[in-house]
Design an enzyme around this catalytic site. Structure first.
Site, PDB file in Angstrom:
ATOM      1  CD  GLU A  30      -6.784   2.024  -3.687  1.00  0.00           C
ATOM      2  OE1 GLU A  30      -7.500   2.810  -4.321  1.00  0.00           O
ATOM      3  OE2 GLU A  30      -5.698   2.347  -3.199  1.00  0.00           O
ATOM      4  CB  SER A  41      -0.933  -0.009   1.214  1.00  0.00           C
ATOM      5  OG  SER A  41      -1.824   1.073   1.184  1.00  0.00           O
ATOM      6  CG  LEU A  91      -0.345 -22.161  11.294  1.00  0.00           C
ATOM      7  CD1 LEU A  91      -0.541 -22.553   9.832  1.00  0.00           C
ATOM      8  CD2 LEU A  91       0.235 -20.756  11.365  1.00  0.00           C
ATOM      9  CG  HIS A 107     -19.183  12.228   0.682  1.00  0.00           C
ATOM     10  ND1 HIS A 107     -20.473  12.069   0.246  1.00  0.00           N
ATOM     11  CD2 HIS A 107     -19.181  13.357   1.439  1.00  0.00           C
ATOM     12  CE1 HIS A 107     -21.224  13.060   0.698  1.00  0.00           C
ATOM     13  NE2 HIS A 107     -20.466  13.852   1.437  1.00  0.00           N
TER      14      HIS A 107
END
Length: 383
Positions: free
Chosen positions: A362, A90, A337, A135
């Protein structure tokens, strides 16, 4: 463990990039990333210097110190970085695919010369201010404004969930003007512009995530990105970042899978390694299938992009499919695990937590589903 041998389809240059990034990751990141995650920090300046030397920032861009490599080469770098941690990919993605791409694509020559060489070298950092507190999936409703003031501009508003925000030397900020949505370059330290880190995250902890506040920020006229007109401009940058996620998710899933295979081969129950039990082998087989399909999807879209044929709908397909596949692989690895899977002694729970954020940023899973739905039916269903 790559049954399909997907990397055999890479060029010599792409394999060299893969090996170079792997070596960097193994030395500079892998031994420390669990501690960074636990402490909620990332040594961005130190990493930026090394990544800049390797040419990883804006590596798909041409000129201004950028490497000018192909889409698949960029994707492979994303894959290898995210194999360490989604926060590292990122970091590179926001710098190169968002901030640098916005300047490269929409900036003036003066803006490009001022910012891009330093950003490519890792001596200057950038962030991308689009998402707002109210937004997210609907950026067209943004409340941040820019009004003319003589020959300059005054910006007011706020941005949320901004990677690299508090460490950036320049923020690409999108704001509503009387002419529509435009992009502006806001240097760090500009009066009225502040960036504070978001704390208490349980995901992407090895990443700087910030809130940007713009309170009467005065900018000169040349702060405007002259080529950015309308919402299509920032969305075009987002498509570049989403492309990197298509490859990056494969890297995160691969680490979880390899960890599960190794653990299953050494963990004994009922007198033999758990890798010898049918239920464990079924999990590993489906994980291998998911990784193979995701890897092929990434490579195919990458080659389409290099040929200039990739569409936003194809990028949405890849982002949606590969992140969901990676989450499934991480969760299955965690079950193999057992209780050890929830500790930072192993990378699985860290990747699983990170991928929950990758699923959202994204473009959320829901938005990419609707993008595909419109592509299939021809009917938009966003409202």
């Amino acid at each position: 463990m790559d049954v399909l041998k997907i990397d055999d389809q890479l060029t010599d240059e792409e394999r060299m990039i893969r090996d170079t990034v792997r070596a960097f990751r193994a030395e500079a990141v892998d031994p420390h990333v669990a501690d960074w995650f636990e402490r909620g920090e990332l040594p961005v300046r130190e990493l930026a210097a090394e990544m800049g030397k390797l040419g990883l920032f804006g590596m798909h861009l041409h000129g201004y110190g950028c490497a000018g490599l192909g889409a698949v080469a960029y994707g492979i770098a994303c894959r290898e970085l995210e194999a360490a941690d989604s926060g590292l990919r990122s970091f590179m993605s926001v710098q190169g695919s968002l901030a640098m791409t916005a300047i490269h694509k929409y900036g003036s020559e003066e803006q490009k010369l001022r910012w891009l060489p330093g950003m490519a070298a890792g001596t200057l950092l950038g962030c991308f201010g689009l998402t707002e507190p109210d937004h997210g999936s609907d950026p067209a409703g943004m409340a941040t404004t820019a009004r003319r003031d003589g020959t300059g501009w005054v910006l007011d508003g706020g941005k949320m969930w901004i990677t690299n925000g508090s460490v950036a030397d320049v923020a690409v900020v999108w704001a509503r003007t009387e002419d529509g949505i435009n992009g502006f370059l806001v240097p760090a330290g500009t009066p009225g512009f502040t960036a504070g880190d978001i704390k208490r995250k349980m995901s992407l902890r090895a990443s700087v995530t910030s809130e940007l506040v713009l309170d009467g920020v005065r900018l000169p006229g040349d702060a405007l990105l002259p080529g950015a007109r309308g919402l299509r401009a920032p969305l075009g940058c987002l498509s570049e970042a989403r492309f990197g996620i298509i490859f990056g998710a494969v890297g995160a899933a691969r680490t979880c899978y390899e960890t599960a295979v190794s653990y299953a081969g050494t963990r004994e129950q009922f007198g033999k390694p758990i890798a010898g039990f049918q239920l464990t082998q079924e999990k590993l087989a489906w994980m291998e299938v998911a990784l193979g399909q995701a890897g092929l999807t990434a490579l195919h879209i990458g080659r389409l992009k290099e040929a200039g044929k990739a569409t936003p709908q194809q990028v949405s397909f890849g982002k949606l499919a590969n992140v969901r596949a990676a989450i499934d692989v991480a969760r299955q690895a965690r079950t193999i695990l057992g209780a050890n899977g929830i500790t930072l002694e192993y990378p699985v729970i860290r990747h699983a937590n990170n991928l929950e954020s990758v699923l959202t940023y994204e473009g959320t899973q829901e938005i990419h589903t609707l993008v595909l739905g419109e592509a299939i039916t021809g009917i938009p269903a966003y409202r």
